[in-house]
Design an enzyme around this catalytic site. Sequence first.
Site, mmCIF file in Angstrom:
data_model
loop_
_atom_site.group_PDB
_atom_site.id
_atom_site.type_symbol
_atom_site.label_atom_id
_atom_site.label_comp_id
_atom_site.label_asym_id
_atom_site.label_seq_id
_atom_site.Cartn_x
_atom_site.Cartn_y
_atom_site.Cartn_z
ATOM 1 N N ALA A 134 0.831 -1.208 0.000
ATOM 2 C CA ALA A 134 0.000 0.000 0.000
ATOM 3 C C ALA A 134 0.863 1.255 0.000
ATOM 4 O O ALA A 134 0.591 2.211 -0.725
ATOM 5 C CB ALA A 134 -0.925 -0.001 1.213
ATOM 6 N N TYR B 295 3.976 1.409 -1.063
ATOM 7 C CA TYR B 295 4.614 1.463 -2.381
ATOM 8 C C TYR B 295 3.668 2.131 -3.379
ATOM 9 O O TYR B 295 4.043 3.014 -4.138
ATOM 10 C CB TYR B 295 4.978 0.053 -2.868
ATOM 11 C CG TYR B 295 5.603 0.072 -4.256
ATOM 12 C CD1 TYR B 295 6.977 0.239 -4.420
ATOM 13 C CD2 TYR B 295 4.811 -0.042 -5.395
ATOM 14 C CE1 TYR B 295 7.551 0.304 -5.674
ATOM 15 C CE2 TYR B 295 5.376 0.027 -6.664
ATOM 16 C CZ TYR B 295 6.743 0.191 -6.794
ATOM 17 O OH TYR B 295 7.301 0.260 -8.034
ATOM 18 N N SER C 284 24.305 -22.310 -27.629
ATOM 19 C CA SER C 284 23.496 -23.289 -26.905
ATOM 20 C C SER C 284 24.410 -24.052 -25.955
ATOM 21 O O SER C 284 25.620 -23.875 -25.967
ATOM 22 C CB SER C 284 22.801 -24.223 -27.884
ATOM 23 O OG SER C 284 23.767 -24.865 -28.674
ATOM 24 N N LEU C 285 23.823 -24.909 -25.142
ATOM 25 C CA LEU C 285 24.604 -25.634 -24.145
ATOM 26 C C LEU C 285 24.578 -27.111 -24.461
ATOM 27 O O LEU C 285 23.518 -27.663 -24.738
ATOM 28 C CB LEU C 285 23.959 -25.451 -22.777
ATOM 29 C CG LEU C 285 24.372 -24.267 -21.925
ATOM 30 C CD1 LEU C 285 23.530 -24.231 -20.670
ATOM 31 C CD2 LEU C 285 25.843 -24.356 -21.576
ATOM 32 N N LYS D 103 20.200 -24.853 -13.533
ATOM 33 C CA LYS D 103 19.780 -24.592 -14.911
ATOM 34 C C LYS D 103 18.294 -24.250 -14.882
ATOM 35 O O LYS D 103 17.438 -25.122 -14.752
ATOM 36 C CB LYS D 103 20.039 -25.803 -15.804
ATOM 37 C CG LYS D 103 19.693 -25.530 -17.246
ATOM 38 C CD LYS D 103 20.190 -26.629 -18.154
ATOM 39 C CE LYS D 103 19.886 -26.299 -19.602
ATOM 40 N NZ LYS D 103 18.480 -26.040 -19.879
ATOM 41 N N ARG E 157 16.240 -15.378 -27.280
ATOM 42 C CA ARG E 157 17.408 -16.018 -27.879
ATOM 43 C C ARG E 157 17.133 -16.411 -29.330
ATOM 44 O O ARG E 157 17.994 -16.339 -30.180
ATOM 45 C CB ARG E 157 17.790 -17.253 -27.069
ATOM 46 C CG ARG E 157 18.921 -18.032 -27.694
ATOM 47 C CD ARG E 157 19.390 -19.165 -26.798
ATOM 48 N NE ARG E 157 20.436 -19.896 -27.459
ATOM 49 C CZ ARG E 157 20.237 -20.922 -28.278
ATOM 50 N NH1 ARG E 157 19.018 -21.330 -28.524
ATOM 51 N NH2 ARG E 157 21.233 -21.533 -28.869
ATOM 52 N N CYS F 297 -0.035 -40.349 -50.163
ATOM 53 C CA CYS F 297 -0.092 -40.243 -51.619
ATOM 54 C C CYS F 297 -0.261 -41.601 -52.294
ATOM 55 O O CYS F 297 -0.282 -41.688 -53.521
ATOM 56 C CB CYS F 297 1.153 -39.549 -52.158
ATOM 57 S SG CYS F 297 2.647 -40.555 -52.052
HETATM 58 O O1 D41 Z 1 20.007 -21.380 -16.291
HETATM 59 C C1 D41 Z 1 20.132 -21.554 -17.487
HETATM 60 N N1 D41 Z 1 19.131 -22.023 -18.214
HETATM 61 C C2 D41 Z 1 21.433 -21.229 -18.156
HETATM 62 C C3 D41 Z 1 21.473 -21.211 -19.533
HETATM 63 C C4 D41 Z 1 22.598 -20.957 -17.421
HETATM 64 N N2 D41 Z 1 22.616 -20.957 -16.076
HETATM 65 N N3 D41 Z 1 23.755 -20.689 -18.065
HETATM 66 C C5 D41 Z 1 23.818 -20.669 -19.424
HETATM 67 N N4 D41 Z 1 24.994 -20.399 -20.021
HETATM 68 C C6 D41 Z 1 25.084 -20.402 -21.334
HETATM 69 C C7 D41 Z 1 26.420 -20.133 -21.978
HETATM 70 C C8 D41 Z 1 27.524 -20.849 -21.261
HETATM 71 C C9 D41 Z 1 26.423 -20.576 -23.417
HETATM 72 C C10 D41 Z 1 26.682 -18.669 -21.920
HETATM 73 C C11 D41 Z 1 22.657 -20.930 -20.206
HETATM 74 C C12 D41 Z 1 22.810 -20.886 -21.601
HETATM 75 N N5 D41 Z 1 24.032 -20.618 -22.139
HETATM 76 C C13 D41 Z 1 21.723 -21.112 -22.549
HETATM 77 N N6 D41 Z 1 20.446 -20.960 -22.332
HETATM 78 C C14 D41 Z 1 19.762 -21.272 -23.445
HETATM 79 C C15 D41 Z 1 20.638 -21.625 -24.399
HETATM 80 C C16 D41 Z 1 21.882 -21.511 -23.847
#
Ligand code: D41
Length: 678
Positions: free
Chosen positions: A37, A39, A85-86, A122, A143, A416
Amino acid sequence: MPDDRVHAAGEIAALRAELDEHLHRYHVLDQPTISDAVYDQLYQRLVALEEQHPDLITADSPTQRVGAKPLDAFSEVTHRLPMLSLGNAFADDEIAAFDKRCRALLEDAVGDELLEYACEPKFDGLAISLTYVDGLFVQGATRGDGTTGEDVTQNLKTVRSIPLRVRTTARLLEVRGEVLMQRRDFELLNARQAAKDEKVFVNPRNAAAGSLRQLDPRVTAERPLSFFAYGLGLTEGFALPDTHSAAMDLLAQLRFPITTERAVVLGVTGLRNYFEHISKARSSLPFDIDGVVYKVNKLALQQQLGFVSRAPRFAIAHKFPAEEATTILEGIDVQVGRTGAITPVARLKPVFVGGTTVSNATLHNEDELRRKDLKIGDTVIVRRAGDVIPEVASPILSLRPVDAREFVMPARCPECDSAIMKLEGEAVARCTGGLYCPAQRKQALLHFAQRRALNIEGLGDKLVDQIVERGLVHSPADLYRLGVAALSSLERMAEKSAQNLLDGIAASKQTTLARFMFALGIRHVGEATARDLAKHFGNLDRLMDAPLDELLRVNDVGPVVAQSIRQFFDQPHNREVVEQLRACGVHWLETAGNAAVDAKGPFAGKTVVLTGTLSSMSRDDAKDRLEALGAKVSASVSKKTDFVVAGAESGSKLDKAQALGVAVLTEAEFLSYLNPTE
Ligand code: D41
């Protein structure tokens, strides 16, 4: 300034600082010190003052988080530094192999010492990039495919934990991280949606994705999104720290939300302990995670490790084991792919597993189905890991009903009616209909039009279904002959959308050789190979006519790929499509190609760094031109750099080049080297 304005300006500044502080305490630190409130009162006071003095409104005011107008579409953003990507791993030995590989590649730098890793959860969200220029948040992007994403700035401004201004002297600061929805917020949102009789979301990730993709930011503003930073992207005028963990400390200082669950550990044992710790903590975290991420901590070592394809060698995601559930295999259908491959698909009694309801799962091919001993009517175990496609793991034999039926591969294509054949030594059966088969034609068109190929905006699967079924389009070239009249006759296609699609088709005509080669859908020619081919040949005619031994000289092209390319262009029908496309105006810049690189040219074998803005061409084009002349284009300046090409507003790279005594070329000098005769 009149007195009243001076006062207002002072109060506005104080209110903004106060409100920002409370947003930070509430959304980032999770330690609010005032009530909602109070805020709200402060916020309303700011709104009132800004209404009286609209000229004092700035883009970073907390009032500017909401209220932007709905968009017609998101525009595209090219990530100047690709969002990689990872790589994934599930098993302990894959992690041991990761550590071993890093150590082997860094032998000189680490010797016998254990490698230091930064570990973090992650997040199961969506990766995004936030750009700050002179401290002001100017752009937020998804992304996307890592190279291009969508501009979702308006929506990200509504995320309260994302600062609209940061205290930094950096000219450019790009922060990368994940947008997600916390579990509690997700439950509340779904309850609200249900009460309004609106769509409920299957899991927090989908809810976050759906909310971020709203064209109307007022809708996003109503969705409780969170953000966590996981690293830095491109920076200029910013002293990078030595380690990832120090970069995270810096981000926290700049008031970005970062995970509290991070740790720096040594060697494989450290990684294993961290994984165990997080596995235990997982269910009590306020948000979904699908594993952990390990990153070599020292940035210099990260640089040395570099990346392959689109994934860094210095990082890996250690995913949690897949989730499983049992259900009934009610039937097995077949699907026809782009190359005619017939894939059996399990029709399942819908089951909730790994956060979503699964009712179909690919069975890959007939051999796999037999190996797993699956029969229609079986009770089966369905497995799903994170965002991985669900799979049918195995039948539970003790529960097999007496009338369970064996799958029989149909003799004719369900689409087909052409014969289905299985070649000697191949695991997959294929429809022999080729582009006569509507299913193959549809897939080929979708492949052709996809973002990474010719990138025809607005051509999705529903439209492709219609234009193929109505016989409007047989080959990709027919797309370029479509008119408004034909398109407007389709279902749910107003004249305006028809025109938009035609604009998208027209815009796709200007492309690159690499995209074009990928778009053709030649078996075994993926995006990376298409790029290598384009780089090597530079010119389509030379590529189409190249004998096998020339194809084999291309980076990463082996006998199977070379054969496939040769076979494709040996078919007059395929050449015909290529010619038609060129006749319809599909074009790209042709170059001499590496194959013809003058080994004595000024850039042959040299390492070049581009910095600043060139007025005569984009950075990507400059890179292509340099590579075509045999140069290696690198992102950062080091002692090994031969030249730095400095365009307008060059930043720290130019400073570094000068400090290291690396040769610097102006744009004019660069152009004169590119075109010595011009
Ligand atoms: O938490 C995540 N999803 C996460 C994604 C994370 N903690 N670190 C990330 N680090 C990278 C790099 C090392 C390539 C910079 C990432 C991702 N990439 C990532 N997320 C989606 C694609 C890549």
